[in-house]
Design an enzyme around this catalytic site. Structure first.
Site, mmCIF file in Angstrom:
data_model
loop_
_atom_site.group_PDB
_atom_site.id
_atom_site.type_symbol
_atom_site.label_atom_id
_atom_site.label_comp_id
_atom_site.label_asym_id
_atom_site.label_seq_id
_atom_site.Cartn_x
_atom_site.Cartn_y
_atom_site.Cartn_z
ATOM 1 N N ASP A 450 0.849 -1.191 0.000
ATOM 2 C CA ASP A 450 0.000 0.000 0.000
ATOM 3 C C ASP A 450 0.883 1.238 0.000
ATOM 4 O OD1 ASP A 450 -2.591 -1.192 0.163
ATOM 5 O OD2 ASP A 450 -2.137 -1.734 2.228
ATOM 6 N N ASP A 756 -9.233 -5.914 3.306
ATOM 7 C CA ASP A 756 -7.986 -6.564 2.909
ATOM 8 C C ASP A 756 -7.859 -7.968 3.497
ATOM 9 O OD1 ASP A 756 -6.995 -4.440 1.394
ATOM 10 O OD2 ASP A 756 -6.145 -3.462 3.158
#
Length: 1010
Positions: A450, A756
């Site tokens: 990320d 996630d």
């Protein structure tokens, strides 16, 4: 060997291996010296079946209770109050309800009992707590409450004492058969020679076995203690609670009934409780009930069960039941007995031990048969007692061949390495949730990361804004409070209203009497911006009634709220990703504070502004509002269009120090770093370039475009993708799946959001962020990065490679010892009819190879490993380089020992009655020093300079010193026990020289190309 290992022991995966594969390798292990020790750190399959059966039973009971409670809502008015009497000890403590009654209300979803006790408010009163202030932090009061209601700790398997490990060590077949042999030898010796002649032999064997058992048990107990502490830490997590009227972070194990807990999307419910207030709360109770359908929690269904996951919304919960009184606690107690799956490397180590054990077993049987044939020819008419004694001697020799070839310490090398690494990993801000992730991380060839929080610091501040059609700087020199006079009052009022009401964060007064902003980093940045504009959080919240909240999630990329103003109707506020919220706007506030329609020119101006902010690596959020008609109901969704743009704010999230250097380390290590983010492309590209991730040859793509690509296009595109922007969790999962299956890459993935969870679950290594990550993400991850930094992810890759390499070093050492010892014992038995080493010497050799050397390699640093490409998914376990070293070192050792056995007496000029024992001692001493040189040479599998950095590993040096000192003690002082004779100084020098000559020999072998 490699093919055999892959076919029979290579089917176990690092995650979620089928039970059939776990059974298969156990069956192939064959004869095991000590099954309790060998399989201690593997999954207990029989216990898992018991636990799963109990789990299904509990789930069914709970499911029925929930169904009954739902039906009871229809008849709640018709039921009569239940009889309940407060136990005397509970009443004496100042409470009006006991733990069992609380448990039956929540676990059984008993609306009848809840109504009888006055609902949630009544329970709070009986627990002496406040919805606003929570519990008091007075230690005496908390201890008092703890005695009545218990603590929030889930009991795992019962702790084992040191003596349990002593008993398990005694189950070793070598100790059992040695003891039997010693006893039989003692009886035969007493019969033939008398008690005084043979008593010391039995004492020697008992003392040697006791020492070996003690060392083995100490080692095993230390490993067990380390891993048990790790198991306890794994179950802890932090929660937000109210105590003494202040919000604070508290460990889940410190929660007590009456605590007020704040939960949001992605959190785990830490204890059973009752809903106090909140919006749009959806729970996943599948862990408990087996039902996959989410449960809506509200004032009508206020029950929350420990272990559930918050899928959406946010709420305030009052804790009612903790620890082993909860359904989750009971399930944890049963499930923990099943243990964790063994790691692939553990299984392969067992495979290597099984292969060597079978070879040793074959040669032991052959040797025994040959020796017995010779005995049959020579002693057919001899003395029966002498015949029995010889037979027993040959059995002992055959058994020693089997034992010396069986590397029992090999399968435990992985666990020992992990146990040593745990504290060091914690110091490096890494927490391992699944042990297999350590070795898998050492094989990683791709890392998908990320942007926010991993590459950046997650310390966000608003640095620019676009308000009333003008860009304004927000810096320390030009503070945001200066904007107050520049913005029209009507626009400023709407802006503050939007910031303070359409938020999941809060502004509270802390213990020091100062304002403290709570929430996600983005929310904190916005709230700080609002405060700097002169806003009052509490005043804005009290000025309107919150009617509806649609929480932010990664799919919608926006958050919405509906406010009701007394006599002024309803108003909806929306904030989120600029491109999404702007698409829902048809009006904007101009420089005069008036609302005007958006035309093509103003739309282009807004888009250009967003693009300029993104090019500066700034995250942008758009804030908008709309007036709602009077007919709007809280059950209706917030409209998707017709909004008026209030402002666009640009948020700076600085790049973490050291990120660029860490990316460069990954490149040199052959690890491909890919940024996969939900942010827009311009911001993602700017950040990726600054971090060194994006280069001239790299591809960038947006999530929507990625979804449209065909399979053939993806085959060409994926290897070159370095940045994927505006990506959903599903896009990330698709990319990871392609990398794993199509390109056979070992993929590590970072994540922190609730969405996630599936991505972290499916990746080869799931890396959850501790600070910014949700508890749901952490539960599904394999490793938690405690400081959220990418540099720590790279450190974990170094650790993973180091652990795998240390195990390989131990394998090389162990295989060399086993090969030399096997050939030496077989050949000596064939040609002389005797074993080359005594029982005590064998125990000493076993102690070195199974325990001490494993400790030495467990602490070995491997800083140079990040200069090589990763092994990957199909890399060989025992490489050609290792076989070269093993064969070369073994050839030298066997040649040296054989030469000493045949020419030793002549070289040393030995003669007389003590010549045999001196020669045997000299050979044994040379053998030990050969293993010392083998130990040193195995430090570097490929490098010639094996002494580089040796002093940095104090454990290695300590082990070396212990081996040498204890060897001196055995030779010089314990000869009567070990059947050795003291050596002269010249003999010590020559034997140690022969042994240590193995180091330059190993260096020469490493020059042979493979």
């Amino acid at each position: 060997m490699e093919r055999y290992l892959n076919e029979n022991f290579g089917q176990v995966k690092s995650k979620y291996s089928p039970e059939q594969k776990l059974k298969q390798w156990r069956e192939l292990c064959g004869i095991v010296r000590n099954s309790r020790r060998r399989f201690r750190f593997t999954a207990h399959l029989s216990k898992r079946h018991e636990a799963e059966a109990l789990r299904r039973s509990n789930q069914e009971k709970l499911r029925i209770a929930i169904l009954v409670s739902k039906a009871a809502f229809q008849y709640i008015q018709d039921v009569s109050p239940s009889d309940y009497f407060v136990p005397a000890e509970v009443k004496a403590a100042g409470f009006e309800i006991c733990a069992d009654e609380l448990g039956s209300i929540v676990e059984g979803h008993d609306v009848k009992k809840l109504k009888f006790h006055g609902g949630v408010n009544g329970i709070a009163e009986k627990l002496s707590t406040s919805f606003t202030s929570g519990l008091s932090t007075d230690n005496d009061l908390l201890n008092h409450r703890q005695k009545v209601y218990g603590i929030n700790i889930f009991a795992g398997s019962e702790a084992r004492s040191f003596w349990t490990f002593v008993w398990e060590a005694l189950q070793d077949k070598i100790f059992i058969i040695d003891s039997i042999c010693a006893f039989v030898s003692l009886l035969l010796g007493i019969t033939m020679e008398g008690w005084q002649e043979r008593a010391h032999d039995a004492i020697v064997i008992v003392a040697s076995i006791s020492l070996a058992v003690f060392v083995t048990a100490t080692n095993d107990f230390w490993q067990y203690s380390q891993l048990r502490n790790w198991e306890k830490e794994k179950r802890k997590f932090m929660v937000q609670v109210a105590r003494d009227g202040f919000r604070q972070r508290l460990s889940s194990v410190d929660l007590l009934p009456g605590d007020i807990v704040y939960l949001a999307c992605g959190d785990l419910v830490p204890a059973d409780g009752l809903f106090v207030s909140g919006f749009c709360v959806l729970l996943d109770e599948s862990n408990l009930t087996g039902e996959s359908e989410p449960i809506m929690v509200n004032s009508e269904n206020p029950f929350l069960l420990s272990g559930s996951k918050v899928l959406d919304g946010s709420c305030k919960v009052m804790v009612t039941t903790v620890g082993m009184r909860t359904q989750w606690g009971k399930l944890i107690a049963t499930l923990s007995q099943g243990g964790d799956d063994e790691t692939p490397l553990q299984v392969k180590l067992n495979g290597v031990a099984a292969i060597i054990g079978k070879i040793g077993q074959f040669f032991a049987i052959v040797t025994f048969a040959v020796l017995m044939q010779g005995l049959y020819v020579r002693n057919l008419k001899g003395n029966p007692l002498e015949l029995v004694r010889e037979m027993f001697k040959y059995f002992t020799i055959a058994f020693s061949i089997f034992v010396i070839a069986l590397p029992e310490g090999l399968p435990l090398a992985m666990t020992l390495n992990l146990a040593f690494a745990m504290k060091k990993l914690m110091n490096d801000r890494i927490f391992i949730r699944h042990l297999a992730a350590c070795e898998t991380m050492g094989l990683a060839s791709n890392i998908c990361i990320d942007m926010t929080g991993t590459l950046t610091t997650n310390n966000m501040t608003v640095v620019k804004s676009y308000i009333c059609m003008n860009v304004r700087e927000v810096t320390k020199n030009n503070n945001a409070s200066g904007l107050h006079s520049e913005i029209p009052d009507s626009a400023l009022k709407l802006l503050l209203q939007s910031i303070f009401n359409n938020t999941s964060g809060e502004v509270v007064v802390n213990k020091d009497g100062k304002l403290e902003v709570l929430g996600t980093p983005t929310e904190i940045a916005l709230l700080d911006f609002g405060l700097s504009l002169g806003g009052d959080f509490q005043a804005e919240r009290q000025a309107a009634k919150l009617v509806k909240v649609e929480p932010f999630n990664s799919t919608k990329k926006q958050m919405g709220t509906v406010l009701e103003f007394q006599g002024k109707g309803l108003r909806a506020h929306c904030k989120g990703a600029s491109e999404i919220v702007l698409a829902a706007c048809d009006k904007v506030i101009n420089s005069d504070g008036k609302i005007v329609d958006l035309n093509e020119a103003s739309i282009n101006q807004l888009k250009v502004t967003v693009s300029q902010f993104a090019d500066e690596s700034l995250r942008t959020l758009c804030l908008a509002y709309m007036e709602l008609e009077d007919g709007f109901s809280a059950e209706n969704p917030i409209p998707a269009s017709g909004f008026t743009c209030i402002a666009i704010v640009a948020i700076k999230d600085p790049i973490r120090p050291g990120v660029k250097e860490s990316v460069a380390v990954c490149r040199s290590a052959g690890i491909t770093v890919r940024m996969v983010t939900g942010d827009n492309m311009a911001a993602a590209k700017a950040t990726a370039r600054e971090c060194g991730i994006l280069d001239e040859d790299g591809e960038t793509i947006e999530g929507p475009d990625f979804r449209e690509k065909t399979h053939e296009e993806l085959l060409q595109l994926i290897p070159r993708i370095q940045v994927m922007a505006q990506a959903t969790p599903q896009d990330k999962l698709t990319l990871v799946k392609h990398l794993q299956t199509t390109f056979n890459e070992v993929v590590a993935v970072t994540g922190g959001g609730a969405n996630d969870a599936s991505l972290l679950h499916e990746a080869d290594i799931g890396l959850a962020m501790d600070i910014s990550g949700t508890e749901v993400a952490k539960e599904n991850a394999d490793i938690t990065i405690l400081d959220d930094g990418f540099s720590t992810v790279v450190t974990m890759a170094k650790w993973g490679r180091s652990i795998v390499m240390n195990v390989k070093k131990f394998v090389q050492f162990q295989l060399t010892v086993s090969m030399v010892a096997l050939i030496l014992n077989v050949s000596t038995a064939f040609f002389t009819g005797n074993a080359p080493f005594s029982d005590v010497e064998l125990l000493w050799v076993g102690l070195i190879t199974d325990t001490l050397v494993a400790f030495a390699f467990a602490n070995e640093p491997n800083n140079e490993l990040m200069m090589h490409s990763p092994v990957g998914r199909k890399g060989s376990f025992i490489t050609n380089v290792m076989w070269r070293n093993i064969i070369g070192q073994s050839f030298y050792q066997i040649t040296a020992i054989w030469y000493l056995q045949t020419k030793g007496k002549a070289i040393l000029r030995l003669d007389g009655p003590d010549s045999n024992i001196i020669m045997d001692t000299f050979i044994f001493n040379s053998f030990i020093f050969l293993q010392v040189s083998n130990l040193i040479s195995s430090r570097k599998i490929e490098e010639i300079n094996v002494f580089k950095g040796i002093l940095d590993n104090y454990v290695f040096v300590t082990v070396l010193c212990c081996i040498v000192l204890f060897e001196i003690s055995i030779i010089e002082f314990l000869g009567i026990f070990a059947n050795t004779s003291p050596l002269t100084l010249s003999q010590w020098f020559l034997s140690s020289f022969i042994g240590l000559l193995g180091v330059p020999v190993a260096a020469g072998v490493k020059m042979i190309p493979v």
